[in-house]
Enzyme design. Structure first.
Site, PDB file in Angstrom:
ATOM      1  N   SER A 186       0.786  -1.232   0.000  1.00 35.99           N
ATOM      2  CA  SER A 186       0.000   0.000   0.000  1.00 35.99           C
ATOM      3  C   SER A 186       0.815   1.277   0.000  1.00 35.99           C
ATOM      4  CB  SER A 186      -0.940   0.005   1.212  1.00 35.99           C
ATOM      5  OG  SER A 186      -0.200  -0.028   2.421  1.00 35.99           O
ATOM      6  N   HIS A 214      -5.336  -4.136  -1.018  1.00 30.26           N
ATOM      7  CA  HIS A 214      -5.194  -3.106  -2.042  1.00 30.26           C
ATOM      8  C   HIS A 214      -5.199  -3.673  -3.456  1.00 30.26           C
ATOM      9  CE1 HIS A 214      -4.375   0.367   0.630  1.00 30.26           C
ATOM     10  NE2 HIS A 214      -3.955  -0.581   1.441  1.00 30.26           N
ATOM     11  N   LYS A 244     -12.048  -0.714   1.069  1.00 32.56           N
ATOM     12  CA  LYS A 244     -11.260   0.040   0.090  1.00 32.56           C
ATOM     13  C   LYS A 244     -11.995   0.054  -1.250  1.00 32.56           C
ATOM     14  CE  LYS A 244      -6.946  -0.322   2.599  1.00 32.56           C
ATOM     15  NZ  LYS A 244      -7.521  -0.777   3.876  1.00 32.56           N
TER      16      LYS A 244
END
Length: 397
Positions: A186, A214, A244
């Site tokens: 990340s 991610h 996310k």
């Protein structure tokens, strides 16, 4: 008055962080966390959100969350193992398993909880974990909680991983050995070398564990890093977050049916914490529907990411070795990175400084997270401000 020793510890600690540029100021957003945000009446182009696909404010998902709340209420009412498992939770887990190309999946309250639960449920004091040096804090804490021997290998260094795997196996000291890595890192935006990791794992019979917080929604046309490499049948644990690219909150583990059954009886956050709210589960289901219907948002994310990355690099910023839309501008000095972020804020761009301990000392940066919701005009505005502030501070020519 409370404890004087605590008061002394806190004051000295906070003053020390502030003097080194390591104290993080927390800003409060008024309204939605979209591509443009408002803080204290100021409008800013937002480049610090993990809301990769813009789904956190998606109307279909808002409607799904409201409908689930109307049907089930605001809370699940219990832990999953008593009577907090609602049929909407089961539907979400079935959707996740299909999305990740696995036999089964289990939902948790956060991605952090997944790593705390899954690692310690399988690994113990007689085992060893080979962990990438730049793995996320939740992986590190999950490894510590397990009590297993933690063997760090140099970041993405396959020779080091192979040597340490060989030494661990030949030592005869451990029952099980796991190799654990982020799918996408990340802070730098680089991708784990999963094909090589799988090859080493097969050679030494290592359990494979990928935290794809991610990568899900970003790689593999949305299905994640493991699917991107065609390795869904080779990875034992696929970990993901629902906060996310999915845009809501929560986390999940995807894998074999036996693994998921085991986590349901040994995953402590699953056993001892109330389950996801119905609204969260309903919105997550709708997010997966959106991602499986079309790659439009995924494609727009990459278009925006590639554009921003190219423009910042052309200006002369050090963007590291990112292979994803995550675009760091590596400054080095923490105080200077904080100042850069502050000046960007004054100019109308919200790009947060990332400093130690989130990144190693000497690698402080401003990290940019373009999303599918950004327009080219928004990105051009941010790029212009980067150029202005960067030249004023002597970071670029």
């Amino acid at each position: 008055m409370g404890s004087k020793s605590l008061e002394k510890f806190l004051k000295e600690g906070l003053n020390d962080l502030k003097s080194k540029g390591l104290y993080n100021e927390i800003n409060t957003i008024t309204g939605q966390n979209g591509p443009v945000i408002e803080i204290e009446g100021k409008k800013l182009v937002n480049l610090s959100s993990n809301n990769y696909l813009g789904l956190a404010t998606n109307k279909r998902m808002i409607e799904a969350g409201l409908a689930a709340t109307e049907k089930y209420g605001v809370g699940a009412g219990a832990v999953r193992t008593i009577n907090g498992t609602l049929d909407i939770h089961v539907k979400l887990e079935e959707k996740l398993a299909n999305f990740k190309h696995t036999e089964a999946a289990i939902a948790f309250q956060s991605g952090f909880n997944c790593n705390m639960a899954a690692i310690s449920a399988v690994m113990g004091k007689n085992d060893a974990i080979l962990s990438d040096a730049l793995n996320h804090a939740s992986i590190i804490d999950g490894c510590r909680l397990s009590g297993a021997k933690i063997i760090r290998f140099e970041h993405a260094d396959m020779e080091d991983l192979r040597a340490k795997a060989k030494a661990a196996v030949e030592s005869g000291l451990y029952g099980k050995i796991m190799v654990i890595t982020d799918g996408v890192f990340s802070m730098d935006g680089d991708i784990a070398k999963l094909p090589e990791i799988v090859e080493i794992a097969e050679e030494f019979d290592l359990i494979t564990y990928v935290d794809d917080a991610h990568g899900s929604g970003v790689l593999g046309k949305g299905a994640g890093t493991v699917h991107h490499f065609g390795l869904s049948h080779k990875i034992d644990f696929q970990i993901g977050t629902l906060s996310k690219a999915i845009g809501v909150v929560g986390g999940y583990v995807a894998g074999s049916k036996d693994l998921i059954d085991w986590l349901k009886v040994r995953g402590r956050p699953f056993l001892f914490s109330t389950s996801l709210t119905p609204a969260s589960a309903g919105a997550c289901i709708e997010a997966i529907n959106i991602l499986t219907e079309s790659t439009e948002l995924h494609d727009k994310l990459w278009e925006n990411g590639n554009y921003l990355k190219a423009e910042l690099k052309n200006l002369g910023f050090d963007i590291g070795h990112s292979e994803t839309p995550i675009t760091p501008c590596i400054i080095g000095d923490a105080a200077k990175a904080q100042e850069f972020s502050k000046r960007l804020y004054e100019e109308g761009v919200y790009a947060k400084a990332i400093v130690f301990p989130t990144v190693p000392l000497g690698t402080a940066r401003v990290r940019n997270m373009p999303s599918a919701a950004h327009t080219k005009e928004m990105l051009d505005e941010a790029i212009a401000k980067y150029a202005k502030v960067g030249r004023e501070m002597g970071l670029i020519k």
